[in-house]
Design a protein around this motif. Structure first.
Motif, PDB file in Angstrom:
ATOM      1  N   LYS A 130      19.973  46.488 -29.154  1.00 50.06           N
ATOM      2  CA  LYS A 130      19.725  46.690 -27.718  1.00 50.06           C
ATOM      3  C   LYS A 130      21.016  47.093 -26.998  1.00 50.06           C
ATOM      4  O   LYS A 130      20.983  47.901 -26.076  1.00 50.06           O
ATOM      5  CB  LYS A 130      19.135  45.430 -27.083  1.00 50.06           C
ATOM      6  CG  LYS A 130      17.774  45.022 -27.607  1.00 50.06           C
ATOM      7  CD  LYS A 130      16.663  45.848 -27.063  1.00 50.06           C
ATOM      8  CE  LYS A 130      16.284  45.357 -25.681  1.00 50.06           C
ATOM      9  NZ  LYS A 130      15.213  46.154 -25.099  1.00 50.06           N
ATOM     10  N   ALA A 179      18.919  51.046 -28.291  1.00 47.46           N
ATOM     11  CA  ALA A 179      17.836  51.361 -29.227  1.00 47.46           C
ATOM     12  C   ALA A 179      16.559  51.632 -28.442  1.00 47.46           C
ATOM     13  O   ALA A 179      16.298  50.992 -27.421  1.00 47.46           O
ATOM     14  CB  ALA A 179      17.622  50.207 -30.196  1.00 47.46           C
ATOM     15  N   VAL A 202      12.625  48.403 -30.977  1.00 47.59           N
ATOM     16  CA  VAL A 202      13.188  47.281 -31.723  1.00 47.59           C
ATOM     17  C   VAL A 202      12.041  46.366 -32.136  1.00 47.59           C
ATOM     18  O   VAL A 202      11.143  46.081 -31.346  1.00 47.59           O
ATOM     19  CB  VAL A 202      14.208  46.486 -30.865  1.00 47.59           C
ATOM     20  CG1 VAL A 202      14.809  45.352 -31.676  1.00 47.59           C
ATOM     21  CG2 VAL A 202      15.296  47.402 -30.332  1.00 47.59           C
ATOM     22  N   SER A 246      15.372  48.685 -35.888  1.00 51.86           N
ATOM     23  CA  SER A 246      15.486  49.413 -34.635  1.00 51.86           C
ATOM     24  C   SER A 246      15.568  50.905 -34.909  1.00 51.86           C
ATOM     25  O   SER A 246      15.959  51.325 -36.000  1.00 51.86           O
ATOM     26  CB  SER A 246      16.724  48.961 -33.857  1.00 51.86           C
ATOM     27  OG  SER A 246      17.905  49.283 -34.557  1.00 51.86           O
TER      28      SER A 246
END
Length: 149
Positions: free
Chosen positions: A30, A34, A37, A71
């Motif tokens: 994150k 991304a 996820v 991800s």
């Protein structure tokens, strides 16, 4: 080890340590923006799926046995970013182990010690490069990135 500690290890400590480890990878992904996820806890049949802050979470029937995080991003990850994501899991467990150590020094307990040691074990063992069937450690993922030409 008495039966209550064994059950605590299996049904509380292992899932908590795994969730923390995989959440570390999620936070790493994150932090690198991304697009998708996924966090999976356990193995076997999926019993529940939900979304938290744009992260798809899947809980499997044997919730105390492993987990994974994945991800994807529209722009491919750079090698340094892949290493960062791989390191975030063990770093999270190491940080939690440090916090638990401080807490254990104040409130000594077998249950707290077991949680501390399990998180420390996850942090260390995941930095060792190894692969077993289709599963690989974070250390293996890092070595793979570093040796790729």
């Amino acid at each position: 080890m008495n039966i209550s500690l064994l059950l605590y290890l299996l049904f509380v400590v292992a899932p908590i340590g795994t969730v923390l480890h995989e959440a570390g990878h999620v936070l790493g992904a994150k932090s690198l923006k991304a697009d998708h996820v996924r966090l999976t806890i356990g193995s076997g049949t999926i019993v529940n799926t939900f979304i938290i802050r744009k992260v798809q979470v899947r809980i499997r029937a044997i919730f105390f046995l492993g987990g994974s995080a994945s991800s994807e991003r529209k722009n491919m990850y750079k090698p340094s970013e892949l290493i960062w994501i791989a390191l975030c899991g063990p770093l999270t467990n190491g940080f939690i182990a440090l916090l638990l150590y401080i807490l254990y020094m104040i409130y000594p307990s077998s249950y707290l010690l077991l949680l501390l040691l399990f998180n420390l074990w996850i942090a260390i063992i995941n930095l060792v490069p190894f692969r077993f069937k289709e599963k690989q450690s974070d250390g293996y993922a890092i070595v793979k990135v570093l040796t790729k030409r």
